[in-house]
Design a protein around this motif. Structure first.
Motif, short mmCIF file in Angstrom:
data_model
loop_
_atom_site.label_atom_id
_atom_site.label_comp_id
_atom_site.label_asym_id
_atom_site.label_seq_id
_atom_site.Cartn_x
_atom_site.Cartn_y
_atom_site.Cartn_z
N ARG A 106 0.85 -1.19 0.00
CA ARG A 106 0.00 0.00 0.00
C ARG A 106 0.89 1.24 0.00
O ARG A 106 1.79 1.35 0.82
CB ARG A 106 -0.93 -0.02 1.22
CG ARG A 106 -2.08 -0.99 1.04
CD ARG A 106 -2.98 -1.07 2.26
NE ARG A 106 -4.20 -1.78 1.93
CZ ARG A 106 -4.30 -3.10 1.80
NH1 ARG A 106 -3.23 -3.86 1.99
NH2 ARG A 106 -5.44 -3.68 1.48
N PHE A 155 1.29 5.43 0.11
CA PHE A 155 0.66 6.66 0.61
C PHE A 155 1.52 7.86 0.22
O PHE A 155 2.75 7.78 0.24
CB PHE A 155 0.53 6.60 2.13
CG PHE A 155 -0.26 5.42 2.63
CD1 PHE A 155 -1.63 5.52 2.83
CD2 PHE A 155 0.36 4.21 2.88
CE1 PHE A 155 -2.36 4.42 3.28
CE2 PHE A 155 -0.35 3.11 3.33
CZ PHE A 155 -1.73 3.21 3.53
N ARG A 209 0.86 10.68 11.15
CA ARG A 209 0.37 10.17 9.86
C ARG A 209 1.06 8.85 9.51
O ARG A 209 0.44 7.95 8.95
CB ARG A 209 0.59 11.21 8.76
CG ARG A 209 -0.01 10.83 7.41
CD ARG A 209 -1.53 10.76 7.45
NE ARG A 209 -2.06 10.13 6.24
CZ ARG A 209 -2.91 9.11 6.25
NH1 ARG A 209 -3.35 8.60 7.38
NH2 ARG A 209 -3.34 8.59 5.11
N GLU A 219 -0.67 6.20 11.35
CA GLU A 219 -1.98 5.92 10.76
C GLU A 219 -1.87 5.05 9.51
O GLU A 219 -2.68 4.14 9.30
CB GLU A 219 -2.69 7.24 10.42
CG GLU A 219 -3.17 7.99 11.65
CD GLU A 219 -3.78 9.35 11.33
OE1 GLU A 219 -4.39 9.94 12.24
OE2 GLU A 219 -3.63 9.82 10.18
N VAL A 220 -0.85 5.30 8.65
CA VAL A 220 -0.76 4.49 7.42
C VAL A 220 -0.36 3.05 7.73
O VAL A 220 -0.77 2.13 7.03
CB VAL A 220 0.19 5.13 6.37
CG1 VAL A 220 -0.27 6.52 6.00
CG2 VAL A 220 1.64 5.12 6.79
N GLU A 228 -3.67 1.61 8.90
CA GLU A 228 -4.57 1.40 7.75
C GLU A 228 -4.22 0.10 7.03
O GLU A 228 -5.11 -0.66 6.63
CB GLU A 228 -4.46 2.58 6.78
CG GLU A 228 -5.28 3.79 7.18
CD GLU A 228 -5.26 4.87 6.11
OE1 GLU A 228 -5.25 4.53 4.90
OE2 GLU A 228 -5.26 6.06 6.48
N GLU A 245 -12.07 -2.20 6.83
CA GLU A 245 -11.92 -0.99 6.02
C GLU A 245 -10.86 -0.13 6.72
O GLU A 245 -11.15 0.54 7.72
CB GLU A 245 -13.26 -0.26 5.90
CG GLU A 245 -13.21 1.05 5.16
CD GLU A 245 -12.47 1.01 3.84
OE1 GLU A 245 -11.44 1.69 3.72
OE2 GLU A 245 -12.92 0.28 2.94
N GLN A 294 -9.00 2.71 6.21
CA GLN A 294 -9.07 4.16 6.41
C GLN A 294 -10.17 4.54 7.39
O GLN A 294 -9.96 5.36 8.29
CB GLN A 294 -9.31 4.83 5.05
CG GLN A 294 -9.01 6.32 5.06
CD GLN A 294 -9.03 6.91 3.65
OE1 GLN A 294 -9.17 6.21 2.65
NE2 GLN A 294 -8.90 8.21 3.56
N GLU A 295 -11.34 3.93 7.25
CA GLU A 295 -12.47 4.25 8.14
C GLU A 295 -12.17 3.83 9.58
O GLU A 295 -12.50 4.54 10.53
CB GLU A 295 -13.74 3.55 7.65
CG GLU A 295 -14.36 4.21 6.44
CD GLU A 295 -15.63 3.49 5.99
OE1 GLU A 295 -16.16 2.68 6.78
OE2 GLU A 295 -16.06 3.72 4.86
N ALA A 306 -9.83 6.22 11.24
CA ALA A 306 -10.46 7.53 11.50
C ALA A 306 -11.44 7.49 12.67
O ALA A 306 -11.87 8.54 13.15
CB ALA A 306 -11.19 8.00 10.25
#
Length: 671
Positions: free
Chosen positions: A313, A315, A490, A493-494, A497, A506, A508-509, A512
């Motif tokens: 993935r 980003f 960040r 977070e990635v 994710e 999911e 990203q969701e 968040a």
């Protein structure tokens, strides 16, 4: 060749990326002997390669003749597909109709390239349909001067490729141009998707050919006479000749090499690997010593291919990400990326005092300017790349040079901001501004470029106003700390994710959600959650030592940043193994008849065991030949059987069998 000879042999690893070309000298006995970086030179790839290789040969004091193997990874194929580059090709569809172009994104991938439909192909049991190539034969003299190669896809060619082979031989005979057949690239069903993969492969042949030729030419000039290998998207090594014919398999080569390098450096079989560059962060999962592969095929440039490649993935987050303010809030937060800027510290290091003088002028001004701390300069691409600009864009581009100019002096109106954005998206112009790399120079975490320029950039950024008209920050240190913290957050977070998505959620969701955000912030309450990740995090990339220990702390996970993390890709290129696979399929067109379809071999048997024995021996011979072509002399071969059968009225009924042969081994090295 003895094991001790192999252990002492020196290998040269290369990684040709979009920005930098990395080189590393390595041996099994001594590990990393020397490493270096040079800017990738797109107009002539051999210049960047020679810059990096000459530096390490000089540092290590080795003779070119001592190098016994050269292996490289590259992002050039990936970048070409993302940027829509490649040669004009002709697609020959055998047994398909116009309607099939609407499937799998094939029509979009073809664009204005020609397509020819001819009758033929086979059914699911490998039985031929009426075949007629006369219309193609008539078109070939005209097509020969219009295209750089051909892609050929026949209906059910994975069951019987005879019509693809017949057309391949005809095209070779009449045009002499490169030809890609779909059955050579994939054994999976889904004709339009196979055709798409074949089209993209045919487009890339000239580009990878240039890379291999540039590398071989450089090696020959330096007296390095050793086999040249290339990393595939699944992390395996193949010979340069093999990669030239199947360049599509090198998409995601760079990320795959970084995973192989990470495993070699850490010895870990299970880990999360996050590779941070200037522009992007790539995250993947290592399971049982192998990178997880994307089960649906690699997606690059919006096209889903049939190429086995790492489930990576990507980003838009890196050390050179654009720093901007979230203006929608009264108390604005910092946003990073996805656009890359040239860091001010790097700009000043490359272009001297003029950059410092303009930054100092802006700092002394009474009022903060909207364009403060921003510069633009030409990228240096050939002048013909600037065709098709609007009048305003062309005039602005004409006023620019390869020396940086401050935007507050360059731009005469607000409308020109949009024009310069379009010039950046065309690859004609670089923008420079404040980035996380600059913030790290202010905080003393980095010192490789010009810290004075970075500090001026931070002062200018701190002067920006929030929703109430107050300065965003009081000091350059405060804005730099907030930028650094934003990148850590960040990056955390990635990683989350990716792992949530790998667990079927999911990504990203989920990240968040309020509970996950509270857990990352360490905010307490009556109820809360604690994050748990079942494996360590490996941080890769030249800037990983600056950021990733803090990312590990935020996630509450062990974080490992290897010593040679800055050349993980180049190291992964030389420590990998050759690995190739082939499939055979056994079906039952009528009861009591077992049909084996193994590549170009199609044969019928009366007994199931005879058909399996033939399939295994045929596959073994085929995969052994393929392994030799891919670059290993002593392949280890394994065969997996997947036999489907049903029991009806207490009797076993054969449905189908799939046999998969895999050959792997050390790459061939020079004597």
């Amino acid at each position: 060749m003895t094991d001790s000879t192999v252990e002492q042999a020196i290998f040269l690893g290369l990684d040709t990326g979009g920005t930098y070309t990395d080189a590393v000298l390595w041996s099994e006995e001594r590990g990393v002997i020397a490493k270096a970086k040079a800017l990738t030179t797109r107009h002539d790839l051999s210049v960047g390669i020679s810059g990096a290789v000459d530096a390490i040969i000089a540092e290590a004091s080795v003779l070119p003749a001592d190098i016994r193997l050269v292996s490289m990874s590259t992002t050039l194929a990936t970048n070409a597909l993302v940027e829509g580059q490649g040669g004009r090709i002709a697609l020959v569809m055998i047994g398909f109709s116009d309607a099939d172009l609407e499937k799998a994104g094939l029509k979009d991938a073809l664009g204005n390239d020609p397509v020819i439909f001819i009758p033929g192909g086979h059914d699911v049991y490998g039985r031929a349909q009426p075949f007629d190539a006369s219309s193609l034969e008539k078109a070939l003299p005209h097509l020969k001067s219009e295209v750089t190669g051909f892609a050929i896809c026949a209906y059910f060619a994975v069951r019987n490729p005879e019509h693809e082979i017949a057309v391949r031989d005809l095209v070779h005979d009449k045009t002499g141009l490169p030809v890609t057949c779909s059955h050579e690239l994939s054994a999976k069903l889904n004709g339009p998707k196979r055709a798409l993969t074949t089209v993209l492969n045919a487009r890339l042949i000239a580009m990878i050919d240039r890379l291999v030729a540039a590398t071989e030419g450089f090696l020959d000039k330096r007296g390095i006479h050793a086999p040249l290998m290339v990393v595939r998207g699944d992390g395996a090594l193949v010979s340069a000749a093999f990669a030239r014919h199947r360049p599509i398999e090198t998409i995601l080569s760079g990320p795959a090499a970084s995973l192989v390098g990470a495993r070699h450096m850490t010895g870990l079989d299970n880990a999360i690997i996050s590779d941070i560059g200037g522009t992007t962060t790539d995250v993947a999962v290592l399971d049982d010593g192998r990178p997880r592969l994307d089960p649906n095929g690699a997606t690059v440039g919006g096209f889903r291919t049939m190429v086995e490649a790492v489930a990576m993935r990507t980003f838009g987050l890196g050390g050179d990400s654009e720093v901007s303010l979230d203006d929608n809030a009264m108390t604005p937060g910092i946003k990073l990326g996805p656009r890359r800027l040239v860091p001010l510290a790097l700009l000043a290091a490359n272009h001297g005092s003029m950059v410092i003088e303009h930054l100092a002028r802006q700092v002394k001004a009474v009022n903060a300017g909207r364009l403060d701390g921003r510069f633009a300069l030409r990228t240096g691409v050939p002048v013909q790349m600037a065709s098709g600009l609007s009048k305003g864009e062309a005039e602005l581009y004409e006023r620019m040079t390869t020396e940086p100019q401050p935007l507050d002096r360059l731009l005469a109106s607000v409308s020109q901001t949009a024009a310069i954005t379009r010039l950046v998206s065309r690859g004609l112009v670089h923008l420079a501004g404040f980035t996380p790399s600059d913030a790290c120079h202010v905080l003393g975490l980095q010192n490789n470029w010009n810290a004075e320029a970075a500090r001026y950039g931070a002062i200018l950024y701190a002067r920006r106003k929030d929703g109430a008209g107050r300065p965003f920050c009081d000091t350059p240190e405060e804005v730099s700390r907030r930028t650094y913290d934003a990148l850590i957050r960040r990056s955390s977070e990635v990683v989350l994710e990716t792992v949530f998505a790998e667990d079927g959620l999911e990504g990203q969701e989920t990240v968040a959600s309020a509970l996950v955000q509270r857990a990352l912030s360490g905010v307490g309450g009556i109820a809360g959650i604690k994050l748990h990740i079942d494996r360590p995090l490996i941080g890769l990339g030249a800037s990983a030592p600056v950021y990733y220990p803090a990312v590990g702390d935020e996630l509450g996970v062990q974080c490992i940043v290897p010593v040679d993390t800055d050349v993980a890709n180049a190291l992964g290129a030389v420590v990998g193994q050759v690995r190739v696979s082939l499939e055979a399929h056994i079906s039952q067109p009528v009861e009591g008849l077992f049909r084996v379809m193994a590549g170009e071999a199609v044969q019928d048997f009366q007994l199931e065991e005879d058909s399996i024995a033939f399939a295994e021996s045929t596959l073994k011979d085929q995969v052994q030949r393929l392994a030799l072509e891919a670059g290993t002399d002593e392949p280890h071969i394994t065969i997996i059987r997947k036999i489907s059968a049903a029991t009806v009225e207490d009797q076993r009924k054969f449905i189908e069998a799939i046999l998969i042969a895999t050959a792997s081994g050390r790459p061939r090295i020079a004597h």
